[in-house]
Design a protein around this motif. Structure first.
Motif, mmCIF file in Angstrom:
data_model
loop_
_atom_site.group_PDB
_atom_site.id
_atom_site.type_symbol
_atom_site.label_atom_id
_atom_site.label_comp_id
_atom_site.label_asym_id
_atom_site.label_seq_id
_atom_site.Cartn_x
_atom_site.Cartn_y
_atom_site.Cartn_z
ATOM 1 N N LEU A 216 -21.776 7.650 52.270
ATOM 2 C CA LEU A 216 -21.126 8.952 52.325
ATOM 3 C C LEU A 216 -20.893 9.306 53.792
ATOM 4 O O LEU A 216 -21.832 9.495 54.561
ATOM 5 N N LYS A 217 -19.623 9.396 54.182
ATOM 6 C CA LYS A 217 -19.267 9.621 55.584
ATOM 7 C C LYS A 217 -19.304 11.096 55.981
ATOM 8 O O LYS A 217 -19.341 11.430 57.166
ATOM 9 N N GLY A 218 -19.255 11.973 55.003
ATOM 10 C CA GLY A 218 -19.232 13.410 55.260
ATOM 11 C C GLY A 218 -18.996 14.127 53.945
ATOM 12 O O GLY A 218 -19.015 13.501 52.881
ATOM 13 N N TYR A 219 -18.780 15.422 53.988
ATOM 14 C CA TYR A 219 -18.520 16.189 52.777
ATOM 15 C C TYR A 219 -17.028 16.190 52.450
ATOM 16 O O TYR A 219 -16.189 16.236 53.346
ATOM 17 N N GLY A 220 -16.713 16.135 51.155
ATOM 18 C CA GLY A 220 -15.310 16.185 50.775
ATOM 19 C C GLY A 220 -15.039 15.539 49.440
ATOM 20 O O GLY A 220 -15.923 15.448 48.578
ATOM 21 N N SER B 31 -26.368 4.410 38.054
ATOM 22 C CA SER B 31 -25.536 5.346 37.303
ATOM 23 C C SER B 31 -25.154 6.538 38.168
ATOM 24 O O SER B 31 -25.806 6.856 39.161
ATOM 25 N N ILE B 32 -24.069 7.182 37.772
ATOM 26 C CA ILE B 32 -23.547 8.343 38.483
ATOM 27 C C ILE B 32 -23.958 9.605 37.736
ATOM 28 O O ILE B 32 -23.822 9.687 36.514
ATOM 29 N N ASN B 33 -24.474 10.571 38.485
ATOM 30 C CA ASN B 33 -24.916 11.835 37.914
ATOM 31 C C ASN B 33 -24.188 12.995 38.587
ATOM 32 O O ASN B 33 -23.719 12.858 39.728
ATOM 33 N N PRO B 34 -24.110 14.165 37.928
ATOM 34 C CA PRO B 34 -23.451 15.317 38.552
ATOM 35 C C PRO B 34 -23.982 15.670 39.936
ATOM 36 O O PRO B 34 -23.212 16.093 40.798
ATOM 37 N N VAL B 35 -25.277 15.459 40.166
ATOM 38 C CA VAL B 35 -25.823 15.791 41.479
ATOM 39 C C VAL B 35 -25.143 14.968 42.575
ATOM 40 O O VAL B 35 -25.013 15.426 43.719
ATOM 41 N N ASP B 36 -24.672 13.769 42.237
ATOM 42 C CA ASP B 36 -24.034 12.908 43.239
ATOM 43 C C ASP B 36 -22.757 13.540 43.778
ATOM 44 O O ASP B 36 -22.531 13.575 44.992
ATOM 45 N N TRP B 37 -21.890 13.993 42.872
ATOM 46 C CA TRP B 37 -20.641 14.576 43.384
ATOM 47 C C TRP B 37 -20.860 15.994 43.918
ATOM 48 O O TRP B 37 -20.127 16.445 44.793
ATOM 49 N N LYS B 38 -21.898 16.677 43.466
ATOM 50 C CA LYS B 38 -22.211 17.986 44.061
ATOM 51 C C LYS B 38 -22.652 17.812 45.518
ATOM 52 O O LYS B 38 -22.273 18.600 46.387
#
Length: 302
Positions: A6-10, A38-45
């Motif tokens: 993750l390079k930064g927020y966005g 696995s991918i969870n909602p916390v990941d994209w938050k």
């Protein structure tokens, strides 16, 4: 090793696949070659910046991912529960990678009859759902409990745990999901976006909330005075003012319970659907698909 950084927020374009130093195993730790994460909602938050101030990220080399399953390749000093070659799954950090190191208490063995890809979908959601019921809602035999978001992975896990305690379970879902929710084998299904349907609910002893927002707000008036609202998404507005007891929490590692849940999944008693799998190189597309929602988890596989 290869990892998704993750390079930064966005948006998803801040995710980049690159070579990173392989983590070293320390005392009391286990190194695992990851089969799937696995991918969870916390990941994209986290990626969007929703968790700013609550999490200290080290840009530009932060790695997301809480769930993995794979094979043990090395153990640190003092570790007796695992050895190289063991099939495991765990609640970890930095899971979007080819190799992960985490404390021994993060890991549970995976039964031989459970595919490692299926196991990767389990740790965070099953621990969250079962801890919601067993540690916070704590229904007694015969209590009437509404579970919001019952078709989601956390919701399904909460249904599983509430059923084991003998609760009468109402599944709260969107109107378009009602027929699918009936397949859960619960005592009742309610469309949380249909006021007329909500009005038909019986008096509730508790709500196990996995979605928050308007969904839980719609049913607070149906909970008895002094009833419990357990939630994984923060305290709902107006709940305490209605005389309800609110218990908000975040999931914690529990290797013993996770191993039990793996056995239940292997038997088919606990089912967490998987909708899509992507290669690690396609993490951007995988997160985009996961964020759009739907029934089933999205996996990154090595």
């Amino acid at each position: 090793m290869k990892a998704v950084v993750l390079k930064g927020y966005g948006d998803v374009d801040v995710l980049a696949v690159q070579e990173m130093p392989e983590p070293k195993v320390g005392p009391g730790e286990v190194k695992v070659r990851v089969t799937a994460a696995s991918i969870n909602p916390v990941d994209w938050k986290i990626r969007r910046g929703d968790m700013k101030g609550r999490m200290d990220l080290k840009f530009p080399v932060a790695i997301l991912g809480r769930d993995v399953a794979g094979e043990v390749v090395e153990v640190g000093t003092g570790v007796e529960a695992f050895e190289p070659g063991d099939r495991v799954m765990g609640l970890v950090t930095a899971g979007y990678a080819e190799t992960v190191v985490a404390p021994t208490e993060a890991w549970a063995k995976v039964p031989d009859t459970l595919d490692l890809k299926d196991a990767a979908a389990l740790p965070l959601v099953t621990l969250t759902g079962t801890q919601l019921i067993e540690e916070h809602v704590q229904p007694s035999q015969g209590d009437t409990v509404l579970i919001t978001g019952a078709l989601g992975a956390v919701g399904r896990s909460a249904v599983f745990a509430a059923r084991a305690r003998g609760a009468r379970i109402w599944a709260g879902v969107r109107k378009k999901q009602v027929e699918e929710a009936r397949k859960l084998g619960v005592d009742g299904v309610v469309a949380l976006d249909d006021p007329k349907d909500v009005a038909k609910l019986p008096t509730l002893d508790a709500v196990a909330d996995t979605v928050g927002g308007e969904a839980v707000a719609a049913v607070l008036g149906k909970v008895k005075h002094g009833g419990i609202v357990g939630t994984v998404v923060g305290e709902p507005k107006g709940a305490k003012e209605k005389g309800l007891v609110v218990r908000s929490f975040l999931a914690h590692p529990d290797a013993h319970r996770l191993e039990q849940l793996a056995v239940s999944a292997a038997k088919g008693d606990l089912v967490i659907p998987i909708s899509r799998t992507f290669k690690l190189d396609d993490a951007r597309e995988a997160q985009k698909v996961a964020e759009q929602g739907g029934v089933g988890k999205v996996l990154l596989v090595n």
